[in-house]
Design a protein around this motif. Structure first.
Motif, PDB file in Angstrom:
ATOM      1  N   ASP A 261      -2.925   1.549   1.890  1.00 14.21           N
ATOM      2  CA  ASP A 261      -1.910   0.488   1.901  1.00 14.21           C
ATOM      3  C   ASP A 261      -2.506  -0.791   2.486  1.00 14.21           C
ATOM      4  OD1 ASP A 261       0.108   2.140   0.896  1.00 14.21           O
ATOM      5  OD2 ASP A 261       0.556   2.929   2.910  1.00 14.21           O
TER       6      ASP A 261
ATOM      7  N   MET B  15       2.404   2.686   7.155  1.00 13.59           N
ATOM      8  CA  MET B  15       1.363   2.392   6.163  1.00 13.59           C
ATOM      9  C   MET B  15       0.096   3.217   6.404  1.00 13.59           C
ATOM     10  SD  MET B  15       2.003  -1.725   6.152  1.00 13.59           S
ATOM     11  CE  MET B  15       0.749  -2.144   5.030  1.00 13.59           C
TER      12      MET B  15
ATOM     13  N   ILE C  71      -3.162  -4.889   0.567  1.00 12.00           N
ATOM     14  CA  ILE C  71      -3.198  -5.737   1.759  1.00 12.00           C
ATOM     15  C   ILE C  71      -4.571  -5.623   2.409  1.00 12.00           C
ATOM     16  CG2 ILE C  71      -2.320  -5.939   4.135  1.00 12.00           C
ATOM     17  CD1 ILE C  71       0.377  -4.841   2.802  1.00 12.00           C
TER      18      ILE C  71
ATOM     19  N   ARG D 165       5.868  -7.217   3.039  1.00 15.63           N
ATOM     20  CA  ARG D 165       5.958  -5.928   2.342  1.00 15.63           C
ATOM     21  C   ARG D 165       7.410  -5.535   2.131  1.00 15.63           C
ATOM     22  NH1 ARG D 165       4.688  -0.270   3.596  1.00 15.63           N
ATOM     23  NH2 ARG D 165       3.421   0.567   1.886  1.00 15.63           N
TER      24      ARG D 165
ATOM     25  N   TRP E 281       9.253  -4.698  -1.341  1.00 12.63           N
ATOM     26  CA  TRP E 281       9.969  -3.424  -1.527  1.00 12.63           C
ATOM     27  C   TRP E 281      11.420  -3.661  -1.943  1.00 12.63           C
ATOM     28  CZ3 TRP E 281       8.933   1.914   0.462  1.00 12.63           C
ATOM     29  CH2 TRP E 281       7.584   2.176   0.447  1.00 12.63           C
TER      30      TRP E 281
END
Ligand SMILES: Cc1cc2nc3c(=O)[nH]c(=O)nc-3n(C[C@H](O)[C@H](O)[C@H](O)COP(=O)(O)OP(=O)(O)OC[C@H]3O[C@@H](n4cnc5c(N)ncnc54)[C@H](O)[C@@H]3O)c2cc1C
Length: 543
Positions: free
Chosen positions: A6, A28, A291, A532, A536
């Motif tokens: 992630d 993550m 990321i 994030r 999402w």
């Protein structure tokens, strides 16, 4: 081992670890990629001479944010700070000055030189503390970003409100601190040179400047916004050295499943259509993540790891002009005995041995050090802070012996050419300059040179090669008004986001700047988590 994550963090310095911790805690899958064989970056403990260990780069703690300490449960993982009885000891030619140990004691000490300065001290301290509190309050907040829309306006209002509420005197002090030289600022408060020196020294630490250089007053402030065990402005010793902090941080990361890879240098950030997709390691291996957070400084990230063609020309031009070079030379020394100072003799451990011992006898001395460095690359009479950590921590040196950290200011990031015009490297002169530093300490403590059993030298070039600090800059970039807050590293990218989507900055080259604070790592993680959750939510709505 998978090559998909992630988030990937480039660099396992303390800010990289802090960022990784918060991201992993948010669920993550995170991997930290560290070039060296040890985590911690500039916050490490290493053996530098057989049997002698020390904090080989940063060496004293104050700025580390209490929230980061609490969230990472660092105290449960071995982190402990010892407070010093007095903060600094200044040997002058004919006398000495001890700073710290409480307001009453400092006042009495100043009164030996000037009653007027002793009377002014409590007002000065209160004024500085008010301004330091502003810095403390915004250290863990993302600066408003130029061109950042409604949220930035809101952040500007939020962070500006405490300033607007300050009384006029405090607002004037704030203006002075951000614009004046340390000398001009201190001249407004004190009359005696030794008293001004006691405060002015902070303005040249990690700052390639003299005390008369405009803007140097800010660096003075940067050194007082910290706290130790709840005592504002205090500095302390991390038991086991600074590495104990990052060892504890790595343990906190491990608890949340962060993978930490050592001896794993990153070569390039992979970018596709303006978006970061992962990194290419020096080994050639590619790792992928939406990321990527860079703990390395902006100069290294954007000049070496990102292709210029992935950045717009204006940004490239500004990063080319991003100023690095704190003018610092750092040595670690193994000692057979403690230094005995001419103005306060004695080799047995005494209070002043446990303090920061500052060889900077006068404001003019500090200005001259900078003038010399600009002309010949280093000062003929250097500014040296000596810390003797083994006087408060017996885990670092063999019994009866000692270690010294020598932190020396005003050493040009790049040396001027030799007289015959040929280029000069720090490698040509590092031993000679190290001798000069030892001799300078010896001028004040005549048993010092003979007590040296071994030494480790970090010239600005060594700092760059070993710790990845471009120009040897201990703060990942100079701390002038043009490179602070929302303009760190570049106006418009002061909110931890780079111009490349998915590529973030989480090191000292972002607000609030250098020092072992944990703040850039903390703040960058908050922005990453925020972005994030927006993605999402958008995905969720689209389903
Ligand atoms: C000599 C010195 C003295 C200092 N004294 C103090 C002090 O006493 N107190 C204080 O609070 N602050 C001090 N500082 C400042 C403070 O230590 C730093 O500002 C802070 O530690 C920087 O932390 P960071 O995590 O942002 O970056 P760093 O610690 O610089 O971490 C960056 C990491 O990236 C890694 N890296 C580099 N290139 C690559 C690559 N290609 N691939 C993967 N990883 C890479 C590096 O090895 C490093 O681990 C000092 C700094 C120095 C150098």
């Amino acid at each position: 081992m998978t090559n998909r994550y992630d988030a990937l963090i480039i660099g396992g310095g303390h800010n990289g670890l802090v960022c990784a911790f918060y991201l992993a805690k948010a669920g993550m899958k995170v991997r930290v990629l560290e070039r060296r064989d040890i985590v911690g970056g500039a916050c490490v403990t290493e053996e530098f001479h057989p049997g002698f260990r020390n904090s080989t780069a940063s060496y004293t703690v104050s700025l580390l944010r209490p929230k980061v300490i609490a969230d990472m449960k660092l105290h449960d993982r071995g982190f402990r700070i010892i407070e010093r009885t007095i903060s600094n000891f200044f040997p002058f030619a004919d006398t000495y000055l001890k700073l710290g140990g409480g307001a009453a004691r400092t006042e009495a000490e100043f009164a030996r030189f000037s009653q007027k300065d002793a009377d002014a001290y409590k007002h000065y301290d209160a004024a500085l503390e008010k301004v330091a509190q502003v810095l403390r309050d915004i250290a863990l907040q993302t600066p408003p970003n130029a061109g950042g829309g409604a949220r930035s306006l809101m952040l500007a209002a939020q962070q500006g409100w405490p300033l607007a509420k300050m009384d006029l005197a405090a607002q004037r002090d704030l203006l002075d601190i951000f614009t004046k030289s340390a000398r001009d600022f201190l001249d407004g408060w004190f009359e005696h040179d030794y008293v001004k020196t006691a405060f002015g020294f902070d303005a040249v630490v990690g700052n390639y400047a003299g005390v008369s250089t405009p803007g140097s007053a800010y660096v003075l402030l940067h050194h007082v916004f910290g706290e130790v065990n709840g005592k504002m402005g205090a500095w302390g010793h991390s038991v086991g050295g600074m590495g104990a902090i990052t060892t504890a941080m790595a343990a906190a990361c491990a608890e949340y499943g962060v993978e930490i890879s050592l001896e794993c240098p990153v070569d390039k950030v992979l970018v596709n259509n303006g978006k970061a997709t992962g990194v290419k390691l020096a080994s050639g291996e590619e790792l992928y993540a939406p990321i990527v957070a860079a703990n390395v400084g902006p100069a290294m990230l954007f000049r070496q790891m990102v292709d210029a063609s992935d950045l717009d020309p204006d940004f490239n031009r500004r990063i080319k002009g991003y100023k690095t070079g704190s003018g610092t030379f750092r040595m670690n020394v193994a000692l057979s005995e403690l230094p005995s100072f001419t103005v306060l003799p004695g080799k047995d451990k005494a209070e002043h041995h446990t303090a920061g011992i500052i060889i900077a006898p006068g404001m003019d001395y500090m200005d001259q050090a900078f003038t010399d460095a600009k002309a010949q690359g280093w000062s003929k009479k250097p500014i040296i802070e000596i810390k003797l950590p083994s006087t408060v921590d017996d885990s670092l040196a063999p019994p009866g012996q000692h270690i010294a950290s020598l932190f020396c200011q005003q050493f040009a990031p790049e040396l001027p050419p030799k007289k015959n015009g040929s280029p000069q490297s720090w490698d040509d002169v590092r031993e000679k300059v190290a001798d000069l530093i030892i001799d300078t300490v010896n001028d004040h403590a005549p048993n010092f040179k003979a007590a040296v059993l071994g030494r480790q030298i970090h010239s600005p070039l060594d700092l760059e090669r070993k710790f990845g600090l471009i120009g040897g800059d201990i703060f990942h970039g100079q701390m002038g008004l043009d490179q602070l807050y929302g303009a760190r590293p570049v106006l418009g990218n002061g909110d931890y986001r780079s111009p490349i989507k998915g590529l973030y900055m989480c090191g000292s080259g972002t607000h609030p700047g250098g020092g072992v604070t944990g703040a850039p790592g903390h703040n960058a993680a908050a922005e990453i988590i925020r972005d994030r959750s927006v993605v999402w939510k958008a995905l969720h709505r689209a389903r």
